[in-house]
Motif scaffolding. Structure first.
Motif, PDB file in Angstrom:
ATOM      1  N   ALA A 521     -16.561  18.395   3.190  1.00  0.00           N
ATOM      2  CA  ALA A 521     -16.507  19.147   1.936  1.00  0.00           C
ATOM      3  C   ALA A 521     -17.640  20.171   1.919  1.00  0.00           C
ATOM      4  O   ALA A 521     -18.746  19.888   2.385  1.00  0.00           O
ATOM      5  CB  ALA A 521     -16.642  18.200   0.751  1.00  0.00           C
ATOM      6  N   HIS A 522     -17.337  21.355   1.400  1.00  0.00           N
ATOM      7  CA  HIS A 522     -18.356  22.401   1.281  1.00  0.00           C
ATOM      8  C   HIS A 522     -18.339  22.982  -0.135  1.00  0.00           C
ATOM      9  O   HIS A 522     -17.396  23.680  -0.498  1.00  0.00           O
ATOM     10  CB  HIS A 522     -18.097  23.526   2.286  1.00  0.00           C
ATOM     11  CG  HIS A 522     -18.035  23.064   3.704  1.00  0.00           C
ATOM     12  ND1 HIS A 522     -19.142  22.703   4.426  1.00  0.00           N
ATOM     13  CD2 HIS A 522     -16.970  22.869   4.523  1.00  0.00           C
ATOM     14  CE1 HIS A 522     -18.774  22.327   5.641  1.00  0.00           C
ATOM     15  NE2 HIS A 522     -17.462  22.413   5.728  1.00  0.00           N
ATOM     16  N   CYS A 571     -22.623  27.814   1.419  1.00  0.00           N
ATOM     17  CA  CYS A 571     -22.398  26.394   1.187  1.00  0.00           C
ATOM     18  C   CYS A 571     -23.683  25.814   0.605  1.00  0.00           C
ATOM     19  O   CYS A 571     -24.776  26.108   1.075  1.00  0.00           O
ATOM     20  CB  CYS A 571     -22.048  25.687   2.486  1.00  0.00           C
ATOM     21  SG  CYS A 571     -21.846  23.902   2.260  1.00  0.00           S
ATOM     22  N   MET A 573     -24.486  22.644   0.642  1.00  0.00           N
ATOM     23  CA  MET A 573     -25.038  21.552   1.436  1.00  0.00           C
ATOM     24  C   MET A 573     -26.216  22.175   2.194  1.00  0.00           C
ATOM     25  O   MET A 573     -26.032  23.095   2.998  1.00  0.00           O
ATOM     26  CB  MET A 573     -24.002  21.017   2.426  1.00  0.00           C
ATOM     27  CG  MET A 573     -22.697  20.579   1.762  1.00  0.00           C
ATOM     28  SD  MET A 573     -22.841  19.054   0.814  1.00  0.00           S
ATOM     29  CE  MET A 573     -22.220  17.889   2.004  1.00  0.00           C
ATOM     30  N   HIS A 576     -26.034  22.556   5.920  1.00  0.00           N
ATOM     31  CA  HIS A 576     -24.964  23.468   6.333  1.00  0.00           C
ATOM     32  C   HIS A 576     -25.398  24.917   6.148  1.00  0.00           C
ATOM     33  O   HIS A 576     -25.141  25.770   6.989  1.00  0.00           O
ATOM     34  CB  HIS A 576     -23.695  23.231   5.505  1.00  0.00           C
ATOM     35  CG  HIS A 576     -23.028  21.914   5.757  1.00  0.00           C
ATOM     36  ND1 HIS A 576     -21.853  21.553   5.150  1.00  0.00           N
ATOM     37  CD2 HIS A 576     -23.386  20.857   6.536  1.00  0.00           C
ATOM     38  CE1 HIS A 576     -21.505  20.344   5.559  1.00  0.00           C
ATOM     39  NE2 HIS A 576     -22.417  19.897   6.390  1.00  0.00           N
ATOM     40  N   MET A 581     -23.835  28.517   7.374  1.00  0.00           N
ATOM     41  CA  MET A 581     -22.731  28.770   6.443  1.00  0.00           C
ATOM     42  C   MET A 581     -23.268  29.536   5.230  1.00  0.00           C
ATOM     43  O   MET A 581     -23.460  28.993   4.148  1.00  0.00           O
ATOM     44  CB  MET A 581     -22.042  27.468   6.030  1.00  0.00           C
ATOM     45  CG  MET A 581     -20.668  27.695   5.404  1.00  0.00           C
ATOM     46  SD  MET A 581     -19.815  26.200   4.921  1.00  0.00           S
ATOM     47  CE  MET A 581     -19.029  25.708   6.452  1.00  0.00           C
TER      48      MET A 581
HETATM   49 CU   LIG Z   1     -21.045  22.952   3.857  1.00  0.00          CU
END
Ligand SMILES: [Cu+2]
Length: 593
Positions: A521-522, A571, A573, A576, A581
């Motif tokens: 999941a992002h 993203c 996260m 990430h 990202m």
């Molecule tokens: Cu992500």
């Protein structure tokens, strides 16, 4: 006598300052503090100090990075319409920054080093100054390095100018986060070196990808017998797990039992904020239903649920009416079920209700991997074993022109997904989805058919109509891509360091379509402008600042490019983002050539 720069934090609450002689204040004082909410600052002028603080979450002392000595930092209360000034002083020996998440403001006030400004150097104070044009529940955090993981985040509440369309008698901020005793730079280095470091189970997806590369898809599937044997692992649900994380409510580990008080009969507004670096939480309060009234600071039509998933960086306001018990547990399981955050709603301090067991760890299904038929567990569909090409997420090196691909999925309404050429033969891309769907009405991995009423994006409708009203004049499709073993994450297979900005013309209305080609999941956050999520018919549906993208999903949102300048789009996260990202969105005046 100056206070020591290092402050002892008990249970990670706002806690006692040591004297310059290093003598701690009394334990009783520290414990009393550990049960209180973070400091609340209100008004129009704020002084925030980023510095190192000694914290003890797990029984071991660690150096945290804090705002005004507490984790979370103080709750800031602004008023819609006010012009606020926030003087952020850096007492670290490295650069820092504060980003006001979800807040509309001039680009040079957004706090992203390299885009908005140069960052705040050691010893410097940066004055943020802007007019508040919205209301609701938000948060703020560092946008420098891994400081957010180390403690630099706090709640942000903006009081509205006009009455809200719901009532409540009292309110509590409930900020969820994840803490590690490890240096986050080391966590990141370990993920880069061995992506399943925090997972003790077999990493079957990566194994599967490798097998397909070496032996081909058909052989690999024949050897494995059925789709159902593609068991997923922890690693496929969350990169960083309860193995290293302690999950917190308002800075408190479950044992510290943060408690929010209520009186019987009261309506209590809970402002849930997911301020974690890497953790989606599934939240419920056994014995109490929650009526969701706002999402990402925006009022929604009230919807009553037993449980909700809150992605990293999202906020959700709920109203609850606890009754019939003196205490209730606020239970927030990490999505991968390796741990939980817990706190208590009670009529007085010192009470505790039963803490539920963690749900079983879910398996990703073929549906989660971009299969068109959402919600079906393919283990229950024997046909799929006969048709190994039926639309699913495939290793990226496989040809996508396979004539058999997805032929029995057409009845399910999904279409074959095409991919940007930059994903072809790209060593940074290990997977592609073939039949993504919006999954707006899908409770998500681990929450389906659990006997509870679980919130979905489809349940959430913004109370106001599309404030822009224009149809988007163009569509920008971006794929969320990655390579699990290498721990690289990107848009369209291109890391931020190699990517061109996404250019928007000031005033235009664009549609952004996101396709998640990965198994993770992002939660995707656009700075400076709203992301107006569309429903399955392409209509304005839900105003957000962070759009969660489950594995194998395809979702679209509208953006009005009404804010000039350079904005981050990434993203949320943390690892990430750090791994690539991230994109710049540049909003420019129309050129008169
Ligand atoms: Cu992500």
């Amino acid at each position: 006598m100056p206070l020591s720069r290092r402050t002892f934090v008990k249970g990670l609450a706002a806690a006692g300052a040591a004297t310059s002689a290093g003598i701690l204040r009394s334990v009783a004082w520290a414990e009393a503090q550990s049960r209180s909410a973070p400091a609340v600052l209100s008004g129009a002028g704020f002084d925030l100090r980023i510095g190192e603080t000694t914290a003890n979450i797990t029984g071991k002392s660690r150096t945290a990075v804090t705002i005004n000595g507490s984790i979370p930092g103080p709750t800031l209360r602004w008023r819609e319409g006010d012009t606020v000034t926030l003087r952020v002083a850096n007492t670290l020996d490295e650069d820092t920054s504060i980003h006001w998440h979800g807040i509309l403001l001039p680009a040079n006030m957004d706090g992203v080093p390299g885009l908005s400004f140069h960052g705040i150097r050691p010893g410097e104070t940066y004055p943020y100054h802007f007019t508040v044009r919205q209301h609701g529940t938000y948060w703020y955090h560092s946008h420098s390095g891994f400081q957010e993981q180390q403690g630099v985040y706090g709640p942000l509440v903006i009081e509205p100018r006009e009455a809200e369309p719901f009532q409540y008698d009292r309110e509590h901020v409930v900020m969820l986060s994840d803490w590690t005793d490890e240096d986050p730079r080391r966590v990141f280095a370990k993920l880069k070196k061995q992506a399943d470091y925090y997972n003790f189970h077999q990493r079957t997806v990566a194994d599967f990808v490798r097998d397909v590369r070496e032996h081909g898809l058909r052989t690999t599937l024949a050897e494995r017998g059925a789709w159902g044997e593609m068991r997923m692992s922890d690693r496929d649900l969350a990169d960083v797990s309860g193995y290293t994380y302690t999950y917190l409510v308002n800075g408190q580990a479950p044992a510290a039992n943060w408690t929010g008080l209520f009186e019987p009969g009261e309506r209590v507004r809970l402002r849930f904020i997911n301020g974690s670096a890497m953790t989606h939480f599934d939240v419920r309060i056994p014995g109490v239903t929650m009526t969701v009234v706002a999402v990402d600071g925006q009022h929604v039509q009230p919807v009553t649920v037993d449980e909700l998933r809150i992605a990293v960086a999202e906020t959700l306001d709920v109203v609850v009416e606890p009754s019939g018990q003196e205490a209730f547990t606020i239970f927030a399981q990490a999505m991968d079920r390796t741990g939980y955050a817990a706190a208590t709603l009670a009529v007085r301090d010192g009470l505790r209700a039963e803490v539920p067991a963690l749900d079983p760890r879910p398996s990703l299904t073929m549906a989660d991997m971009g299969h068109g038929g959402m919600g079906h567990d393919m283990r229950g569909m024997p046909k799929s074993a006969d048709d190994p090409h039926a639309g699913h997420t495939i290793p990226a090196q496989q040809p996508t022109t396979d004539p058999h691909a997805g032929h029995d999925m057409s009845a399910m309404g999904a279409e074959m997904q095409s991919h940007p050429v930059s994903e072809n033969s790209n060593p940074l891309v290990d997977m592609q989805t073939m039949m993504p769907t919006s999954k707006l009405d899908d409770p998500g991995i681990g929450l389906r058919d659990n006997g509870r009423r679980v919130l979905t994006y489809a349940d959430l409708k913004t109370v106001f109509p599309d404030p822009d009203g224009r149809e988007p004049t163009r569509t920008i499709e971006l794929h969320l891509t990655g390579h699990m073993e290498r721990f690289v994450w990107s848009f369209n297979g291109i890391k931020f360091s190699d990517a061109e900005p996404i250019r928007l013309t000031y005033g235009e209305r664009v549609r952004i379509v996101l396709v998640n080609d990965t198994m993770m999941a992002h939660p995707i956050h656009l700075h400076g402008m709203w992301s107006d999520l569309e429903d399955d018919e392409g209509r304005f549906h839900l105003r957000k600042h962070t759009v969660d993208m489950p594995p194998g999903s395809k979702r679209s949102f509208r953006v009005t490019a009404d804010a000039l300048g350079r904005w981050a789009f990434h993203c949320h996260m943390l690892y990430h983002m750090e791994a690539g990202m991230f994109r710049e969105v540049r909003v420019e005046e129309r050129r008169s050539t």
